[in-house]
Design a protein around this motif. Structure first.
Motif, PDB file in Angstrom:
ATOM      1  N   PRO A  75     -33.166 102.843  -0.941  1.00  0.00           N
ATOM      2  CA  PRO A  75     -31.768 103.128  -1.312  1.00  0.00           C
ATOM      3  C   PRO A  75     -30.779 102.091  -0.787  1.00  0.00           C
ATOM      4  CG  PRO A  75     -32.853 105.140  -0.628  1.00  0.00           C
ATOM      5  CD  PRO A  75     -33.792 104.012  -0.305  1.00  0.00           C
ATOM      6  N   ASP A  76     -30.968 101.657   0.452  1.00  0.00           N
ATOM      7  CA  ASP A  76     -30.058 100.652   1.005  1.00  0.00           C
ATOM      8  C   ASP A  76     -30.195  99.315   0.291  1.00  0.00           C
ATOM      9  OD1 ASP A  76     -28.554 101.852   3.312  1.00  0.00           O
ATOM     10  OD2 ASP A  76     -30.591 102.357   3.916  1.00  0.00           O
ATOM     11  N   LEU A  77     -31.413  98.908   0.010  1.00  0.00           N
ATOM     12  CA  LEU A  77     -31.613  97.633  -0.682  1.00  0.00           C
ATOM     13  C   LEU A  77     -31.070  97.689  -2.110  1.00  0.00           C
ATOM     14  CD1 LEU A  77     -35.176  96.679   0.590  1.00  0.00           C
ATOM     15  CD2 LEU A  77     -32.965  95.804   1.378  1.00  0.00           C
ATOM     16  N   MET A  78     -31.246  98.799  -2.765  1.00  0.00           N
ATOM     17  CA  MET A  78     -30.718  98.941  -4.126  1.00  0.00           C
ATOM     18  C   MET A  78     -29.194  98.893  -4.107  1.00  0.00           C
ATOM     19  SD  MET A  78     -33.427  99.003  -5.919  1.00  0.00           S
ATOM     20  CE  MET A  78     -33.385  99.824  -7.488  1.00  0.00           C
ATOM     21  N   TYR A  79     -28.598  99.471  -3.089  1.00  0.00           N
ATOM     22  CA  TYR A  79     -27.146  99.420  -2.959  1.00  0.00           C
ATOM     23  C   TYR A  79     -26.685  97.977  -2.709  1.00  0.00           C
ATOM     24  CZ  TYR A  79     -22.435 100.082  -1.199  1.00  0.00           C
ATOM     25  OH  TYR A  79     -21.088  99.991  -1.022  1.00  0.00           O
ATOM     26  N   MET A  80     -27.386  97.282  -1.826  1.00  0.00           N
ATOM     27  CA  MET A  80     -27.014  95.904  -1.488  1.00  0.00           C
ATOM     28  C   MET A  80     -27.098  94.974  -2.696  1.00  0.00           C
ATOM     29  SD  MET A  80     -28.931  95.585   2.225  1.00  0.00           S
ATOM     30  CE  MET A  80     -29.095  93.825   2.060  1.00  0.00           C
ATOM     31  N   TYR A  81     -28.055  95.202  -3.566  1.00  0.00           N
ATOM     32  CA  TYR A  81     -28.293  94.302  -4.686  1.00  0.00           C
ATOM     33  C   TYR A  81     -27.933  94.922  -6.035  1.00  0.00           C
ATOM     34  CZ  TYR A  81     -30.455  91.412  -1.207  1.00  0.00           C
ATOM     35  OH  TYR A  81     -30.664  90.636  -0.092  1.00  0.00           O
ATOM     36  N   GLN A  82     -27.097  95.959  -6.028  1.00  0.00           N
ATOM     37  CA  GLN A  82     -26.788  96.685  -7.262  1.00  0.00           C
ATOM     38  C   GLN A  82     -26.198  95.793  -8.351  1.00  0.00           C
ATOM     39  OE1 GLN A  82     -24.025  99.855  -6.517  1.00  0.00           O
ATOM     40  NE2 GLN A  82     -22.679  98.563  -5.307  1.00  0.00           N
ATOM     41  N   LYS A  83     -25.496  94.747  -7.974  1.00  0.00           N
ATOM     42  CA  LYS A  83     -24.892  93.859  -8.983  1.00  0.00           C
ATOM     43  C   LYS A  83     -25.948  93.090  -9.780  1.00  0.00           C
ATOM     44  CE  LYS A  83     -24.126  89.849  -6.009  1.00  0.00           C
ATOM     45  NZ  LYS A  83     -24.500  90.114  -4.665  1.00  0.00           N
ATOM     46  N   LEU A  84     -27.161  93.042  -9.272  1.00  0.00           N
ATOM     47  CA  LEU A  84     -28.251  92.336  -9.947  1.00  0.00           C
ATOM     48  C   LEU A  84     -29.087  93.244 -10.839  1.00  0.00           C
ATOM     49  CD1 LEU A  84     -29.532  90.263  -6.895  1.00  0.00           C
ATOM     50  CD2 LEU A  84     -27.943  89.510  -8.676  1.00  0.00           C
ATOM     51  N   LEU A  85     -28.820  94.541 -10.794  1.00  0.00           N
ATOM     52  CA  LEU A  85     -29.667  95.516 -11.475  1.00  0.00           C
ATOM     53  C   LEU A  85     -29.103  95.907 -12.829  1.00  0.00           C
ATOM     54  CD1 LEU A  85     -30.305  97.869  -8.425  1.00  0.00           C
ATOM     55  CD2 LEU A  85     -31.567  95.813  -9.082  1.00  0.00           C
ATOM     56  N   ASP A  86     -29.980  96.112 -13.763  1.00  0.00           N
ATOM     57  CA  ASP A  86     -29.603  96.612 -15.079  1.00  0.00           C
ATOM     58  C   ASP A  86     -29.625  98.144 -14.997  1.00  0.00           C
ATOM     59  OD1 ASP A  86     -29.728  97.651 -17.746  1.00  0.00           O
ATOM     60  OD2 ASP A  86     -30.555  95.755 -18.452  1.00  0.00           O
ATOM     61  N   PRO A  87     -28.539  98.807 -15.320  1.00  0.00           N
ATOM     62  CA  PRO A  87     -28.508 100.273 -15.202  1.00  0.00           C
ATOM     63  C   PRO A  87     -29.500 100.980 -16.125  1.00  0.00           C
ATOM     64  CG  PRO A  87     -26.501  99.453 -16.231  1.00  0.00           C
ATOM     65  CD  PRO A  87     -27.275  98.251 -15.791  1.00  0.00           C
ATOM     66  N   ASN A  88     -30.052 100.273 -17.098  1.00  0.00           N
ATOM     67  CA  ASN A  88     -31.016 100.884 -18.015  1.00  0.00           C
ATOM     68  C   ASN A  88     -32.458 100.760 -17.531  1.00  0.00           C
ATOM     69  OD1 ASN A  88     -29.034 101.624 -19.999  1.00  0.00           O
ATOM     70  ND2 ASN A  88     -28.871  99.443 -20.462  1.00  0.00           N
ATOM     71  N   TRP A  89     -32.672 100.076 -16.425  1.00  0.00           N
ATOM     72  CA  TRP A  89     -34.031  99.908 -15.928  1.00  0.00           C
ATOM     73  C   TRP A  89     -34.627 101.217 -15.443  1.00  0.00           C
ATOM     74  CZ3 TRP A  89     -33.330  94.972 -12.449  1.00  0.00           C
ATOM     75  CH2 TRP A  89     -33.328  93.835 -13.261  1.00  0.00           C
ATOM     76  N   THR A  90     -35.942 101.276 -15.532  1.00  0.00           N
ATOM     77  CA  THR A  90     -36.741 102.351 -14.948  1.00  0.00           C
ATOM     78  C   THR A  90     -37.485 101.748 -13.753  1.00  0.00           C
ATOM     79  OG1 THR A  90     -38.692 101.835 -16.272  1.00  0.00           O
ATOM     80  CG2 THR A  90     -37.093 103.396 -17.232  1.00  0.00           C
ATOM     81  N   THR A  91     -38.296 102.535 -13.109  1.00  0.00           N
ATOM     82  CA  THR A  91     -39.083 102.033 -11.974  1.00  0.00           C
ATOM     83  C   THR A  91     -39.880 100.801 -12.361  1.00  0.00           C
ATOM     84  OG1 THR A  91     -39.291 104.284 -11.103  1.00  0.00           O
ATOM     85  CG2 THR A  91     -40.855 102.642 -10.278  1.00  0.00           C
ATOM     86  N   LEU A  92     -40.619 100.890 -13.461  1.00  0.00           N
ATOM     87  CA  LEU A  92     -41.472  99.770 -13.859  1.00  0.00           C
ATOM     88  C   LEU A  92     -40.646  98.535 -14.213  1.00  0.00           C
ATOM     89  CD1 LEU A  92     -44.223 101.643 -15.911  1.00  0.00           C
ATOM     90  CD2 LEU A  92     -44.330 100.851 -13.551  1.00  0.00           C
ATOM     91  N   ASP A  93     -39.510  98.723 -14.848  1.00  0.00           N
ATOM     92  CA  ASP A  93     -38.637  97.590 -15.168  1.00  0.00           C
ATOM     93  C   ASP A  93     -38.150  96.920 -13.888  1.00  0.00           C
ATOM     94  OD1 ASP A  93     -38.797  98.193 -17.939  1.00  0.00           O
ATOM     95  OD2 ASP A  93     -37.102  99.573 -17.753  1.00  0.00           O
ATOM     96  N   MET A  94     -37.727  97.730 -12.929  1.00  0.00           N
ATOM     97  CA  MET A  94     -37.237  97.189 -11.662  1.00  0.00           C
ATOM     98  C   MET A  94     -38.319  96.379 -10.980  1.00  0.00           C
ATOM     99  SD  MET A  94     -34.837  96.843  -9.547  1.00  0.00           S
ATOM    100  CE  MET A  94     -35.158  95.763  -8.179  1.00  0.00           C
ATOM    101  N   LEU A  95     -39.529  96.911 -10.943  1.00  0.00           N
ATOM    102  CA  LEU A  95     -40.634  96.192 -10.321  1.00  0.00           C
ATOM    103  C   LEU A  95     -40.905  94.874 -11.034  1.00  0.00           C
ATOM    104  CD1 LEU A  95     -42.981  99.240  -9.701  1.00  0.00           C
ATOM    105  CD2 LEU A  95     -41.669  97.962  -7.975  1.00  0.00           C
ATOM    106  N   GLU A  96     -40.822  94.911 -12.336  1.00  0.00           N
ATOM    107  CA  GLU A  96     -41.073  93.713 -13.138  1.00  0.00           C
ATOM    108  C   GLU A  96     -40.033  92.619 -12.867  1.00  0.00           C
ATOM    109  OE1 GLU A  96     -42.433  92.844 -17.709  1.00  0.00           O
ATOM    110  OE2 GLU A  96     -40.968  94.418 -17.362  1.00  0.00           O
ATOM    111  N   HIS A  97     -38.822  93.011 -12.509  1.00  0.00           N
ATOM    112  CA  HIS A  97     -37.739  92.044 -12.325  1.00  0.00           C
ATOM    113  C   HIS A  97     -37.393  91.746 -10.864  1.00  0.00           C
ATOM    114  CE1 HIS A  97     -37.124  93.346 -16.518  1.00  0.00           C
ATOM    115  NE2 HIS A  97     -36.780  92.086 -16.669  1.00  0.00           N
ATOM    116  N   THR A  98     -38.047  92.372  -9.915  1.00  0.00           N
ATOM    117  CA  THR A  98     -37.707  92.187  -8.503  1.00  0.00           C
ATOM    118  C   THR A  98     -37.787  90.728  -8.061  1.00  0.00           C
ATOM    119  OG1 THR A  98     -38.352  94.425  -7.884  1.00  0.00           O
ATOM    120  CG2 THR A  98     -38.366  92.789  -6.133  1.00  0.00           C
ATOM    121  N   GLU A  99     -38.840  90.047  -8.430  1.00  0.00           N
ATOM    122  CA  GLU A  99     -39.024  88.657  -7.985  1.00  0.00           C
ATOM    123  C   GLU A  99     -37.885  87.756  -8.459  1.00  0.00           C
ATOM    124  OE1 GLU A  99     -40.490  85.499  -5.963  1.00  0.00           O
ATOM    125  OE2 GLU A  99     -41.234  87.541  -5.798  1.00  0.00           O
TER     126      GLU A  99
END
Length: 180
Positions: A75-99
């Motif tokens: 939760p803290d890391l997602m908050y810190m990097y929220q500007k980089l996240l697509d709000p439509n992502w799911t768990t698998l999408d997030m994992l695919e784009h983490t790198e």
């Protein structure tokens, strides 16, 4: 390792146990509270000592502690990097784009930061493999973070996380599947 991780470890210990547990852990590891600033980078050895001493104190294995801490971090890391996240992502999408999102940003912020390299192979809309590569040998932390992401995206009951290799190797393969 980045100081933010140590700051979050302190909070994890304090919330799961209490402040005195953190003080005892620092003493047992031969460190002091002044050793960590969230903006600095510290030797990985500090984390190994803290987790090793925590394992001794709790009776849990280092891998179990890494997994629990990995879940806690999300939760803290997602908050810190929220500007980089697509709000439509799911768990698998997030994992695919983490790198290419979060890890790229971490490396750009401090040249000495060295997050693990995650190579993700998407097998289908509901399955992927993560190849975690790091000399730190903290694959169990990555497994915990994957579980934490599933919780973050409200998919914990539908996401299966299965390490297919030893979690304490330099190269760990993790299979992640969304169940029907």
């Amino acid at each position: 390792m980045h100081g933010t991780i140590f700051t979050l470890l302190k909070r994890y210990v304090q919330t799961q146990y209490d402040h005195s547990a953190w003080v005892r852990l620092l003493e047992a590891a031969g460190l002091s509270a002044t050793d960590f600033d969230h903006k600095s980078v510290y030797p990985d050895e500090h984390m190994y000592r803290l987790i090793g001493e925590a394992a001794t104190m709790t009776g849990l294995s280092a891998d179990e502690l890494h997994e629990k801490f990995g879940e806690y971090l999300v939760p803290d890391l997602m908050y810190m990097y929220q500007k980089l996240l697509d709000p439509n992502w799911t768990t698998l999408d997030m994992l695919e784009h983490t790198e290419n999102t979060m890890h790229r940003q971490v490396r750009a912020e401090h040249a000495e930061n060295n997050p693990p390299v995650l190579s993700v192979t998407r097998l289908s809309p509901d399955e992927l493999f993560i190849d975690y590569v790091s000399g730190r040998r903290m694959g169990a932390l990555a497994v915990g973070m994957v579980r934490g992401m599933a919780s973050y995206y409200n998919e914990a009951d539908r996401i299966e996380v299965e390490p297919t290799t030893s979690e304490n190797g330099e190269h760990v393969r993790i299979r992640v599947r969304r169940l029907a």
